[in-house]
Design a protein around this motif. Structure first.
Motif, PDB file in Angstrom:
ATOM      1  N   VAL A  72      57.543  24.733  29.899  1.00 16.15           N
ATOM      2  CA  VAL A  72      56.849  25.806  30.613  1.00 16.15           C
ATOM      3  C   VAL A  72      57.134  27.102  29.883  1.00 16.15           C
ATOM      4  O   VAL A  72      58.291  27.476  29.693  1.00 16.15           O
ATOM      5  N   LEU A  73      56.088  27.760  29.444  1.00 13.00           N
ATOM      6  CA  LEU A  73      56.246  29.030  28.761  1.00 13.00           C
ATOM      7  C   LEU A  73      55.940  30.152  29.732  1.00 13.00           C
ATOM      8  O   LEU A  73      54.936  30.122  30.434  1.00 13.00           O
ATOM      9  N   GLY A  74      56.831  31.119  29.769  1.00 16.42           N
ATOM     10  CA  GLY A  74      56.589  32.248  30.650  1.00 16.42           C
ATOM     11  C   GLY A  74      56.012  33.387  29.849  1.00 16.42           C
ATOM     12  O   GLY A  74      55.005  33.235  29.174  1.00 16.42           O
ATOM     13  N   ARG A  75      56.665  34.516  29.894  1.00 19.47           N
ATOM     14  CA  ARG A  75      56.224  35.631  29.052  1.00 19.47           C
ATOM     15  C   ARG A  75      56.449  35.262  27.598  1.00 19.47           C
ATOM     16  O   ARG A  75      57.562  34.915  27.202  1.00 19.47           O
ATOM     17  N   ILE A  76      55.416  35.319  26.837  1.00 16.41           N
ATOM     18  CA  ILE A  76      55.522  34.883  25.455  1.00 16.41           C
ATOM     19  C   ILE A  76      55.890  36.049  24.558  1.00 16.41           C
ATOM     20  O   ILE A  76      55.232  37.089  24.559  1.00 16.41           O
ATOM     21  N   ALA A  78      56.173  38.350  21.553  1.00  9.35           N
ATOM     22  CA  ALA A  78      55.273  38.643  20.439  1.00  9.35           C
ATOM     23  C   ALA A  78      55.955  38.291  19.122  1.00  9.35           C
ATOM     24  O   ALA A  78      57.157  38.381  18.985  1.00  9.35           O
ATOM     25  N   VAL A  88      60.382  29.003  25.758  1.00  3.90           N
ATOM     26  CA  VAL A  88      60.455  28.004  26.815  1.00  3.90           C
ATOM     27  C   VAL A  88      61.295  28.502  27.986  1.00  3.90           C
ATOM     28  O   VAL A  88      62.465  28.818  27.842  1.00  3.90           O
ATOM     29  N   GLU A  89      60.643  28.538  29.126  1.00  2.04           N
ATOM     30  CA  GLU A  89      61.320  29.011  30.339  1.00  2.04           C
ATOM     31  C   GLU A  89      61.957  27.840  31.085  1.00  2.04           C
ATOM     32  O   GLU A  89      62.932  28.000  31.798  1.00  2.04           O
TER      33      GLU A  89
END
Lengths: 199, 199
Positions: A72-76, A78, A88-89
């Motif tokens: 699960v990806l949260g804020r990616i 930059a 990866v959250e």
DNA sequence: TCCATAGACGAACAAGTGTTCGCCTATGAA
DNA sequence: TTCATAGGCGAACACTTGTTCGTCTATGGA
């Protein structure tokens, strides 16, 4: 992980998917074109040590692939590639076992659309008759099954829709009423993602 | 299925859950308090024949529990118990393998709420750069990742939110733009249903 | 009573299976 | 060159594992 090690993992993975149990050392040898079981054991030891594989020693077909689910990806962040570790959250395990006190209810109609549940969505119901006010669940009232929010007020018990076009359903003393279960999850499949297998 | 047979199934089920591989005949015997492996074999044959168990003969630890996923109930027929066979419309396999070109994106904000996607939901993204107009997907524009609907019109390409409070994002020739993938599924966990495991 | 079925025993057998040991080659870094 | 590491061979060994065979008990119809 080396290319060779990836090939081993792929073979083992596919074998387990195809057969439901893990390959034996000799089956791996055969599948990888090796003539010695010792080579396989070496490789398995490497894979186990690096954590790519889990395995119980001295046990026939005791291999496991330690899947930690889908990331699960949260804020990616930059600058990083999207799927890199740093983003990866957590993980969602789609292969986590769910007891047989769960089932999906296919949502029919828009009565809960203001709670972001649409016609055709699947809601995971856990069978229980414990429900607290404000909780969403599946209920049977007078022979009809419906998905609503349970509300207990001083004016009585109501099954609340989440759509102004629908009216709350009062639950009277003489209604045939039963709590089926509570909603644990909402799933919506888009364009052939996770499909429903016919019964 | 007799009570005894259910006990066998439970034992095998738990063993597989705990160990990741199925028990051997002797381990079952021990676990069930039997002294003869023949008794176990008899029982396994019965369970296999009735379809409760799948198993490859002569293969060590070749047991599988044939899970066909979690049942999906559609319109529930009155008079029947809710979870009875007749109500099952199909199955969703949560244990179906998904390739590693998939990941979940945790939704941040309400910009897609009119498409019934809320803050905190998880959307399953399939990595691809093929996207057609009208499809929902994850995009990177000028270093920021966002979930939007892709729209190609005569006026140009836009990333469309589903919330009047947000404005469409025009994709210009000189923007740093990349398609990350398309949305295949939406998952929303309520009150501790399917949880996210920490990374 | 007769019979089918579930469930069980114990011993022995034949494969299946993981492990070990010594030795070999190739590659790349120090 | 020297050395560590990945990868491999082949044979032998010991343990694991599924299967078979004959025999037994209890239960619930017909």
């Amino acid at each position: 992980m080396t290319d060779r090690q990836k090939m081993f993992m792929q073979f083992i993975d596919k074998f387990i998917r195809d057969n439901g149990y893990s390959p034996s050392v000799r089956e791996i040898a055969k599948g990888m074109g090796l003539s010695s079981t010792a080579s396989v054991k070496n490789m398995l030891d490497r894979l186990t040590q690096s954590g790519a594989l889990r395995r119980t020693e001295n046990i026939a077909r005791g291999l496991e692939k330690p899947s930690h689910g889908i990331p699960v990806l949260g804020r990616i962040k930059a600058g990083l590639p999207v799927t890199s570790e740093e983003n990866v959250e957590g993980y969602i395990r789609l292969d986590k076992p769910i007891g047989d006190d769960h089932f999906f209810l296919r949502v029919d109609g828009d009565s809960m659309k203001d709670k972001a549940i649409l016609d055709g969505d699947c809601v995971l119901i856990r069978l229980t008759n414990q429900v607290t006010s404000g909780q969403m669940g599946a209920f049977r009232i007078n022979g009809e099954v419906t998905l609503k929010t349970f509300e207990r007020t001083s004016a009585g018990v109501f099954l609340m829709p989440a759509n102004p076009d629908f009216a709350p359903i009062p639950v009277g003393e003489y209604d045939d009423f039963r709590v089926i279960g509570t909603v644990k999850m909402v799933i919506r499949a888009l364009e052939g993602g996770y499909d429903i297998e016919p019964a």
